[in-house]
Design an enzyme around this catalytic site. Structure first.
Site, mmCIF file in Angstrom:
data_model
loop_
_atom_site.group_PDB
_atom_site.id
_atom_site.type_symbol
_atom_site.label_atom_id
_atom_site.label_comp_id
_atom_site.label_asym_id
_atom_site.label_seq_id
_atom_site.Cartn_x
_atom_site.Cartn_y
_atom_site.Cartn_z
ATOM 1 N N SER A 15 0.825 -1.209 0.000
ATOM 2 C CA SER A 15 0.000 0.000 0.000
ATOM 3 C C SER A 15 0.863 1.264 0.000
ATOM 4 O O SER A 15 0.484 2.284 -0.584
ATOM 5 C CB SER A 15 -0.976 0.004 1.179
ATOM 6 O OG SER A 15 -0.305 0.175 2.397
ATOM 7 N N ASN A 16 2.030 1.198 0.628
ATOM 8 C CA ASN A 16 2.941 2.354 0.556
ATOM 9 C C ASN A 16 3.501 2.516 -0.855
ATOM 10 O O ASN A 16 3.695 3.640 -1.326
ATOM 11 C CB ASN A 16 4.075 2.210 1.572
ATOM 12 C CG ASN A 16 3.650 2.667 2.949
ATOM 13 O OD1 ASN A 16 3.505 3.856 3.190
ATOM 14 N ND2 ASN A 16 3.398 1.711 3.839
ATOM 15 N N ARG A 67 23.405 -13.992 2.593
ATOM 16 C CA ARG A 67 22.681 -12.735 2.416
ATOM 17 C C ARG A 67 23.381 -11.841 1.396
ATOM 18 O O ARG A 67 22.751 -11.194 0.573
ATOM 19 C CB ARG A 67 22.625 -11.970 3.742
ATOM 20 C CG ARG A 67 21.421 -12.291 4.547
ATOM 21 C CD ARG A 67 21.437 -11.566 5.862
ATOM 22 N NE ARG A 67 20.584 -12.254 6.794
ATOM 23 C CZ ARG A 67 19.281 -12.037 6.919
ATOM 24 N NH1 ARG A 67 18.686 -11.117 6.206
ATOM 25 N NH2 ARG A 67 18.567 -12.721 7.776
ATOM 26 N N HIS A 111 8.672 3.126 8.969
ATOM 27 C CA HIS A 111 8.334 2.256 10.097
ATOM 28 C C HIS A 111 7.091 2.823 10.791
ATOM 29 O O HIS A 111 7.003 4.040 11.008
ATOM 30 C CB HIS A 111 9.510 2.187 11.080
ATOM 31 C CG HIS A 111 9.219 1.287 12.240
ATOM 32 N ND1 HIS A 111 9.239 -0.076 12.127
ATOM 33 C CD2 HIS A 111 8.868 1.561 13.515
ATOM 34 C CE1 HIS A 111 8.912 -0.615 13.299
ATOM 35 N NE2 HIS A 111 8.689 0.360 14.162
HETATM 36 C C1 GRF Z 1 3.912 -0.606 6.717
HETATM 37 O O1 GRF Z 1 3.191 -0.449 7.900
HETATM 38 C C2 GRF Z 1 5.321 -0.113 6.867
HETATM 39 O O2 GRF Z 1 5.443 0.946 7.748
HETATM 40 C C3 GRF Z 1 6.032 -1.329 7.428
HETATM 41 O O3 GRF Z 1 5.442 -2.413 6.761
HETATM 42 C C4 GRF Z 1 4.119 -2.077 6.365
HETATM 43 C C5 GRF Z 1 4.030 -2.313 4.900
HETATM 44 O O4 GRF Z 1 2.723 -2.123 4.415
HETATM 45 N N1 GRF Z 1 7.456 -1.231 7.261
HETATM 46 P P1 GRF Z 1 2.460 -2.039 2.866
HETATM 47 O O5 GRF Z 1 3.030 -3.313 2.247
HETATM 48 O O6 GRF Z 1 3.144 -0.823 2.333
HETATM 49 O O7 GRF Z 1 0.977 -1.969 2.712
#
Ligand code: GRF
Length: 227
Positions: A15-16, A67, A111
């Site tokens: 979603s971000n 890694r 975060h």
């Molecule tokens: C978000 O809450 C971000 O802050 C964290 O992981 C989540 C990812 O959500 N690091 P999305 O995949 O962007 O919906």
């Protein structure tokens, strides 16, 4: 002005990523997403990139013993796209100090808490259990220690008394979707400097409507007479 070329790294919902795609599609936004990478082949978020016509690639970390081997392939691929800034958006792999140092101050993460409070997983439940009145989200430059590094921007989000992990996560996520594009914009406009491990943004016009006091339901807060 030349636009900043960014890569978004995801592992899940995205979603971000969607918020970043929408922001970068608006005219005059100073950055564009040149590629989206996932370490999980069926990450839902990849669909957002496909719909927007943004190149995607998958590097399955399980295909690599070390890694660093995984990261070297990732690094080569990002370099081939001319990436100038990496945005981690729900990317669930810890990166080694080799990769983090290589992309120092060109690698950012979001975060869902006001760091340094509540790093790691289960952030929203931790915030509720602690009883904080505000939580929020943080965009920061990445260092080798998890959820650590110079803080670029933060949004404060109220915690309501009746909040559950799910309701709080949903409210914070709305703030994330506003905050992440803003951080990218500030970096793309060359307004962010790191000095002595602190990040400073020049001339920020912070959104003010995130700082609203929690609205308590009167049924939950009893007004006891004071005398
Ligand atoms: C978000 O809450 C971000 O802050 C964290 O992981 C989540 C990812 O959500 N690091 P999305 O995949 O962007 O919906």
């Amino acid at each position: 002005m030349a636009v900043l070329k960014i890569a978004v790294l995801i592992s899940g919902r995205g979603s971000n990523l969607k918020a970043l795609i929408e922001a970068t599609q608006s005219p005059n936004f100073p950055a564009k997403i040149v590629c989206v990478m996932s370490n999980i082949a069926d990450a839902k978020g990849l669909d957002h990139a496909l719909v927007a016509g943004i190149p995607t690639f998958v590097i399955n970390h399980r295909d690599y013993k070390k890694r660093e081997d995984f990261e070297r392939v990732l690094d080569e691929k990002l370099t081939s796209y001319g990436v100038q800034l990496i945005c981690l958006a729900g990317f669930m792999r810890l990166l080694t100090s080799w990769f983090v140092d290589r992309w120092r101050d060109r690698l950012i993460n979001i975060h869902p808490s006001l760091l340094p409070s509540f790093p790691g997983l289960d952030t929203h439940q931790k915030a509720i259990d602690y009883g904080v009145k505000f939580t929020g989200c943080t965009v920061h430059f990445v260092r080798s220690e998890m959820d650590h590094g110079p803080i670029i921007v933060q949004a404060a989000v109220p915690v309501a008394m009746e909040d559950t992990e799910a309701t709080l996560a949903a409210r914070v996520l709305l703030a994330e979707h506003r905050l992440y594009p803003q951080a990218v914009q500030f970096i793309a406009e060359n307004r962010v400097n790191v000095f002595e491990e602190k990040a400073f943004v020049a001339d920020t016009k912070a959104p003010r409507d995130m700082l609203i006091n929690p609205e308590y339901k009167t049924t939950l807060v009893k007004n006891e007479p004071t005398t």
